[in-house]
Design a protein around this motif. Sequence first.
Motif, short mmCIF file in Angstrom:
data_model
loop_
_atom_site.label_atom_id
_atom_site.label_comp_id
_atom_site.label_asym_id
_atom_site.label_seq_id
_atom_site.Cartn_x
_atom_site.Cartn_y
_atom_site.Cartn_z
N ARG A 179 0.79 -1.40 -0.14
CA ARG A 179 -0.44 0.07 0.55
C ARG A 179 1.06 1.02 0.07
NH1 ARG A 179 -3.18 0.75 4.50
NH2 ARG A 179 -1.50 -0.99 5.72
N ALA A 180 0.19 1.89 -0.99
CA ALA A 180 1.36 2.75 -1.04
C ALA A 180 1.16 4.20 -0.05
CB ALA A 180 1.21 4.23 -2.28
N SER A 181 2.16 4.96 1.00
CA SER A 181 2.02 6.17 1.54
C SER A 181 2.85 7.47 0.93
CB SER A 181 2.98 5.56 2.98
OG SER A 181 2.63 4.06 3.14
N LEU A 182 2.08 8.36 2.09
CA LEU A 182 2.75 9.81 0.94
C LEU A 182 3.08 10.43 1.49
CD1 LEU A 182 3.25 11.80 -1.46
CD2 LEU A 182 0.62 12.24 -1.43
N LYS A 183 3.88 11.56 2.07
CA LYS A 183 3.60 12.76 3.63
C LYS A 183 3.61 13.77 2.63
CE LYS A 183 8.45 13.50 4.45
NZ LYS A 183 9.36 14.00 5.15
N HIS A 224 -1.03 1.72 -8.20
CA HIS A 224 -1.87 1.57 -6.19
C HIS A 224 -3.36 1.92 -6.62
CE1 HIS A 224 2.27 1.32 -4.99
NE2 HIS A 224 2.72 1.38 -5.56
N HIS A 225 -4.00 1.56 -5.07
CA HIS A 225 -5.30 1.40 -5.51
C HIS A 225 -5.55 1.98 -4.45
CE1 HIS A 225 -6.52 -1.15 -9.07
NE2 HIS A 225 -5.46 -2.22 -7.97
N GLU A 226 -4.59 2.67 -3.63
CA GLU A 226 -4.28 3.27 -2.22
C GLU A 226 -3.36 3.80 -2.06
OE1 GLU A 226 -6.41 1.01 0.92
OE2 GLU A 226 -5.11 1.62 2.20
N VAL A 227 -3.89 5.07 -1.18
CA VAL A 227 -2.35 5.68 -0.46
C VAL A 227 -2.88 6.12 0.66
CG1 VAL A 227 -3.53 7.97 -1.44
CG2 VAL A 227 -1.25 7.84 -0.87
N VAL A 228 -1.86 5.79 1.80
CA VAL A 228 -2.17 6.46 2.94
C VAL A 228 -1.39 7.83 2.75
CG1 VAL A 228 -1.55 5.85 5.61
CG2 VAL A 228 -1.87 4.04 3.67
#
Length: 485
Positions: A179-183, A224-228
């Motif tokens: 699951r992708a994350s973005l700061k 990616h289908h979701e980004v945190v």
Amino acid sequence: MTYSVHFETLGCRLNQIESESAARCFSDNGFTVRMDNITASTTPDDTVVLCVVNTCTVTTKAEQKARRIIRLLLQKFPQSCIVVTGCYAQLAQSQIAAIDQRIAVLPGQQKDRLADIPKKLKNCITVSDTVHDGCYFDPVHFSQVLKSDLFSFSLEHIKPAVIENPFRLSTDSFLAHSRASLKIQDGCNNQCTYCAIRLARGHSVSLDVQDVLDRVRDLQRSGHHEVVITTVNIGQYRGKWQGRYVNFAGLLRVLLEQTEGIRFRLSSLYPEIVDTEFAQLIKDIRVQPHFHISLQSGSDVVLAAMKRPYKAQQVYDAVDLLKSVKSDPFLACDIIAGFPGETEKDFDLTMQLVRYCGFTWIHAFPFSPRPGTEAYTMKPVVPQSVAGDRVAALVSYACTSKLAYINRYKSQTLSAIAETVHNPRIFSHDASTITAVTQNFIHCRVQCKNGASPKPGDLIVLQIDAPLENAIRKGEEYEALAHLV
């Protein structure tokens, strides 16, 4: 000969994002990247030339764990230089450097310089004397190269400053996470009396809205289908958009209006940002029904001593609002037990709030005095045994609550993001298994029959079979059984 770089990441999701991004830099430069956690049983390996330890300083135990891992890396990878960065590295540079001459300390506020190390490392391998296997690498020499060319030291326990280049470490591919994350924000301007993170990460900085939007689109194009969406303090997000600055609600509005399909998960909320505007935005089906509230205590007396920017009633109101727009969301929180001066009455107020809100899970910690913070010398000190009993009460409630939550979803169909592939014999000899995280944050071991085997990152549909009670009580990551629909 192929050379490896090993990553160890401690603490928060921000550290995970930064490690993943730095790992991408090494991978792009031809190094084999390892992100598996080291243990006492790890086989020694001379091909590992660099270890990166991304540290946390939230508790004394976190720092102790970092030192233990550093010493284990020195033992298991005898030909490696150890780069220690992160929050603990920012606040205790000399202490860490004194462990061994193979260690180079990169202060956390200069963590972006990890992206410059791969080329330095390649040069130090290829230009050195030729010996067996065609190359030679001197980890002590490379440590000195980093200290002189890339890393700079500042006084320990410095006053908070702006991070050097806070959003440089970003990637659209993830080696250890599906699951992708973005700061989008880093640092904090609050003066919470117990917190060393604000000292280590510095003042609040935010990624402008257009940059956030561009990075979300890049992640979506990468599959990616979701980004945190990840922050230190989401309430302090202020990003420029069309000539003005907007808060997090303004950013979320833009993301929902100018993207399609991709889902958003919020890593942590401060109760004061949960207002009517925010509630209307998270009604959108693409905002996942999972919220983590930075709580710390249910007593106004303790919250005031902590210098938290809200009162308990705001937590009650925030939870009521979240539940009014999302059906049965997964609600989690952080609580510190045994803060100096916390009485039985104060703790009873915390338990009262927890039960009213019905938190699905609680991250409970005993108070850990951090040098350089106001609470370090606060009195009266709550005995460790009392703090431990309070943590145990919180954890007991959390386990019971999570079991009840998962049982409510038994036999229900949920969407999820597939994560990793596991041993096909975990469930049966004729079924493969994967792990996945549902829309409402239930971590599942998923049975896949008839040859179906989703890839990590795929959007899947599953049905919950049962909670894994023992795993929940042990604090393990995967907490339910499910099968692919």
